[in-house]
Each structure stands twice: as structure tokens, then as C-alpha cells.
Design a protein around this motif. Sequence first.
Motif, mmCIF file in Angstrom:
data_model
loop_
_atom_site.group_PDB
_atom_site.id
_atom_site.type_symbol
_atom_site.label_atom_id
_atom_site.label_comp_id
_atom_site.label_asym_id
_atom_site.label_seq_id
_atom_site.Cartn_x
_atom_site.Cartn_y
_atom_site.Cartn_z
ATOM 1 N N TYR A 191 6.164 9.974 -6.830
ATOM 2 C CA TYR A 191 5.209 10.945 -6.283
ATOM 3 C C TYR A 191 5.855 12.329 -6.203
ATOM 4 C CZ TYR A 191 2.003 13.313 -3.099
ATOM 5 O OH TYR A 191 1.124 14.207 -2.536
ATOM 6 N N LYS A 192 5.195 13.328 -6.767
ATOM 7 C CA LYS A 192 5.731 14.685 -6.811
ATOM 8 C C LYS A 192 4.840 15.674 -6.047
ATOM 9 C CE LYS A 192 8.999 13.232 -9.508
ATOM 10 N NZ LYS A 192 10.362 13.002 -8.959
ATOM 11 N N GLY A 193 3.857 15.166 -5.316
ATOM 12 C CA GLY A 193 2.953 16.053 -4.599
ATOM 13 C C GLY A 193 3.554 16.578 -3.307
ATOM 14 N N LEU A 246 0.828 -1.202 0.000
ATOM 15 C CA LEU A 246 0.000 0.000 0.000
ATOM 16 C C LEU A 246 0.864 1.253 0.000
ATOM 17 C CD1 LEU A 246 -2.341 -1.147 2.909
ATOM 18 C CD2 LEU A 246 -2.839 -1.361 0.467
ATOM 19 N N LEU A 247 0.472 2.212 -0.819
ATOM 20 C CA LEU A 247 1.051 3.549 -0.768
ATOM 21 C C LEU A 247 0.088 4.440 0.009
ATOM 22 C CD1 LEU A 247 3.145 5.698 -1.669
ATOM 23 C CD2 LEU A 247 1.652 6.116 -3.654
ATOM 24 N N LEU A 248 0.575 5.026 1.095
ATOM 25 C CA LEU A 248 -0.222 5.966 1.876
ATOM 26 C C LEU A 248 0.142 7.382 1.476
ATOM 27 C CD1 LEU A 248 0.128 4.460 5.484
ATOM 28 C CD2 LEU A 248 -1.447 3.780 3.658
ATOM 29 N N ILE A 249 -0.869 8.186 1.187
ATOM 30 C CA ILE A 249 -0.679 9.614 0.938
ATOM 31 C C ILE A 249 -1.391 10.347 2.054
ATOM 32 C CG2 ILE A 249 -1.039 11.512 -0.668
ATOM 33 C CD1 ILE A 249 -0.991 9.549 -2.948
ATOM 34 N N ALA A 306 -5.431 14.138 -2.634
ATOM 35 C CA ALA A 306 -4.643 12.934 -2.368
ATOM 36 C C ALA A 306 -5.228 11.727 -3.092
ATOM 37 C CB ALA A 306 -4.584 12.668 -0.859
ATOM 38 N N TYR A 307 -6.555 11.656 -3.152
ATOM 39 C CA TYR A 307 -7.239 10.551 -3.840
ATOM 40 C C TYR A 307 -6.906 10.562 -5.327
ATOM 41 C CZ TYR A 307 -11.055 7.251 -4.780
ATOM 42 O OH TYR A 307 -11.783 6.153 -5.157
ATOM 43 N N ASP A 308 -6.988 11.742 -5.933
ATOM 44 C CA ASP A 308 -6.683 11.854 -7.367
ATOM 45 C C ASP A 308 -5.216 11.530 -7.641
ATOM 46 O OD1 ASP A 308 -9.292 12.544 -7.906
ATOM 47 O OD2 ASP A 308 -8.908 14.707 -7.903
ATOM 48 N N GLU A 309 -4.331 11.956 -6.738
ATOM 49 C CA GLU A 309 -2.910 11.647 -6.908
ATOM 50 C C GLU A 309 -2.669 10.141 -6.836
ATOM 51 O OE1 GLU A 309 -0.885 15.722 -5.091
ATOM 52 O OE2 GLU A 309 -1.262 14.010 -3.780
ATOM 53 N N ALA A 310 -3.353 9.475 -5.908
ATOM 54 C CA ALA A 310 -3.197 8.020 -5.774
ATOM 55 C C ALA A 310 -3.691 7.307 -7.030
ATOM 56 C CB ALA A 310 -3.953 7.533 -4.538
ATOM 57 N N LYS A 311 -4.821 7.745 -7.566
ATOM 58 C CA LYS A 311 -5.384 7.115 -8.755
ATOM 59 C C LYS A 311 -4.466 7.265 -9.967
ATOM 60 C CE LYS A 311 -9.644 7.210 -9.923
ATOM 61 N NZ LYS A 311 -10.988 7.677 -10.339
ATOM 62 N N SER A 312 -3.656 8.304 -9.978
ATOM 63 C CA SER A 312 -2.810 8.569 -11.144
ATOM 64 C C SER A 312 -1.771 7.475 -11.366
ATOM 65 C CB SER A 312 -2.108 9.922 -10.993
ATOM 66 O OG SER A 312 -1.098 9.868 -10.008
ATOM 67 N N PHE A 313 -1.519 6.647 -10.357
ATOM 68 C CA PHE A 313 -0.530 5.571 -10.487
ATOM 69 C C PHE A 313 -1.162 4.258 -10.948
ATOM 70 C CE2 PHE A 313 1.446 8.396 -7.244
ATOM 71 C CZ PHE A 313 2.586 8.743 -7.963
ATOM 72 N N SER A 314 -2.455 4.284 -11.267
ATOM 73 C CA SER A 314 -3.177 3.099 -11.757
ATOM 74 C C SER A 314 -3.028 1.888 -10.832
ATOM 75 C CB SER A 314 -2.710 2.735 -13.175
ATOM 76 O OG SER A 314 -2.926 3.801 -14.064
ATOM 77 N N PRO A 315 -3.346 2.053 -9.558
ATOM 78 C CA PRO A 315 -3.241 0.927 -8.625
ATOM 79 C C PRO A 315 -4.416 -0.020 -8.786
ATOM 80 C CG PRO A 315 -4.133 2.822 -7.495
ATOM 81 C CD PRO A 315 -3.829 3.275 -8.896
ATOM 82 N N LEU A 316 -4.398 -1.097 -8.003
ATOM 83 C CA LEU A 316 -5.510 -2.049 -8.019
ATOM 84 C C LEU A 316 -6.773 -1.445 -7.426
ATOM 85 C CD1 LEU A 316 -3.644 -5.265 -6.793
ATOM 86 C CD2 LEU A 316 -4.155 -4.593 -9.148
#
Length: 310
Positions: free
Chosen positions: A273-275, A166-169, A235-245
Motif C-alpha cells: 500500500y502506497k497511499g 482483512l485489510l483496513l484502510i 480508500a475503496y478504489d485503493e482497496a479494490k486495486s489489490f484484487s481481494p475477495l
Amino acid sequence: MNTVKIKSYAKVNLTLEITGVENGFHMLDSLVASIDLYDLIVVKKRKDNLSSITMHGMGSEEIPPEKNNALRAAETFSEVFQTHGADITVYKNIPIGGGLGGSSADVVGVLNGMARLYGITDRGALKELADRLGSDTGYMLTGGFARMQGRGDLVTPLAIKERLHLLLICPESGVSAGACYTKYDQLPQTLQWKESATQGCIDALCKGEVNEGGRYLMNDLYVPALHLNADVEKAYDEAKSFSPLGVTMSGSGSTVLAMFETKELCDWAKSRYKGKFRTYAVQTVVPDYTKTKKAFGWNNPFVLTDLDVE
């Protein structure tokens, strides 16, 4: 033994469904899991009935003692089990106010530490005390994968063997749990699932189908949280940008988590991640119940370091 050192682990909500309201409390159905992000807690015996606490890290130094749940846990433990008190030092690594159970982790760290110091082996009594101190505290006594229902006090351990990556943002600004539930009640509800997302996720992960499990990640409190804190949506949009499961929010926010098929993909996402928010690449903690059964008298997989076990 006069001192114990305890690793008390954070949790994530992989799903969080609100199933109704009873006696003024929201009823939940949630798949939760421990992750390898922890606070280090040192608990030392005292010769009187008083307890003290010192906090380090994550801005925890600013928490006044009268509002510190970990200190309250120590004082309540002494009252319930008629023991002396403890001097407690907490080294925080779990972000505060992020929906990762940081406060509850400190509470159960204190409870488990004092139980170890004072020879308390009545797990039922300790669970009852933990439930009084917080909605997810009873679950966090033992952690691992579990289904958490009701007000959080109904905990069913799950034999999920998969180690999730898991990646936590984590936005620095949090979300008040009380305000989030109030906002949930104010907003119109839309039906997201025809069947339980929690059950679907459990079924998939129990079969080892991580890709399918990712499809069920969800949180009924996400929309209320983003109304209260715009950083949650970012943060949600940033997480989605990595095309996770799958992507979801933990607890009432503000931490967002993205699930990946492998550790390498998770580490890659963190490196790219650049945020502006703090990020962690973590994995779920799979219990090893053999190490602490003897020490505690019950299956308690997470709370002792290797040195303490020895």
C-alpha cells in the motif's frame, strides 16, 4: 479485586442493509464480526459514587468528559446497579469516527469491567443497559460473528468458525453517522440485491466458503458516505486495486475493508500500500467461550486479558 484490565475489540460490518424505517429509526440487517484491534481499558474501584476518565491516543485526549460515552457508561452503571464508581483509563488503538465501533468498544469495556469489579452477573440487565447507550453496544458486549438487526438491538450469534483476513484502510477524516443516514434518505435508492446479501454472506461463511462470502460484502451507506467524504471513495478504489475477495465500508464510514483468502495475501497488500491513509492487517476474533464463563457467569469471550482470567 480492585482493578481490571480489559481488551475491548473493534467490529466490522461485512454487510449492512437498510430494510426500512420504523418510528423514525432506520432498521438494519448486518453481518458483524469482532477483529483483533482493541482499546485497552483499565477500570479501578472507587469508594464513592463518582467516576473519572483519562484518555490516551488517537486524539482522544481532546474529547471533553461531558461528551465521553465511556464516562457516561460508568455513571449510568453506578445508578442502575447501585454500585460505587470507577476511575477509568482508556488507551485507544481503534481509530475514532471510522465505523469500527471505537466508542461502543469503550462503553462495553467499562460496563464489563465494572460488572467484573462489582460482581454483577445479570447479563440481561447489562444488555438492556448497553442497548440504551448505543445502537451496536449490546452486540459488542460479547462480540464475535453475529447478525445484527432492527436498530442494532436484535443480535443473533453465529457459529462461523472461519478466521477472516482483512485489510483496513482508514482515512483520518470520518463520517457523521447522523449525516450519513440523512444523506441516504435524500438520495434515490437503487436495488442492489434481489435477495438478502446478509443472508447470502452468512450462508457462505457458515459453510466455510470464504471466496463466496466475499462476493456479498456490501453497505447501503457507502454511496451516502462518499457524497460526504471523498476519502471514502479513494480508500475503496485503493482497496479494490489489490484484487481481494470483496470490498466494503464498515458502519457509516470512513473505514474501508478488503477481505483476502489468506493472511499472507493480506499482509502482502498492506506492505504494497502506497497511499496516505492508515492501514491495518487484521483478522476476525473467534470466541473461546470457555475462559470467562466462570468469571462472569455468562459467555463473554473478549473482555479479559489472560492475567485477569488467572
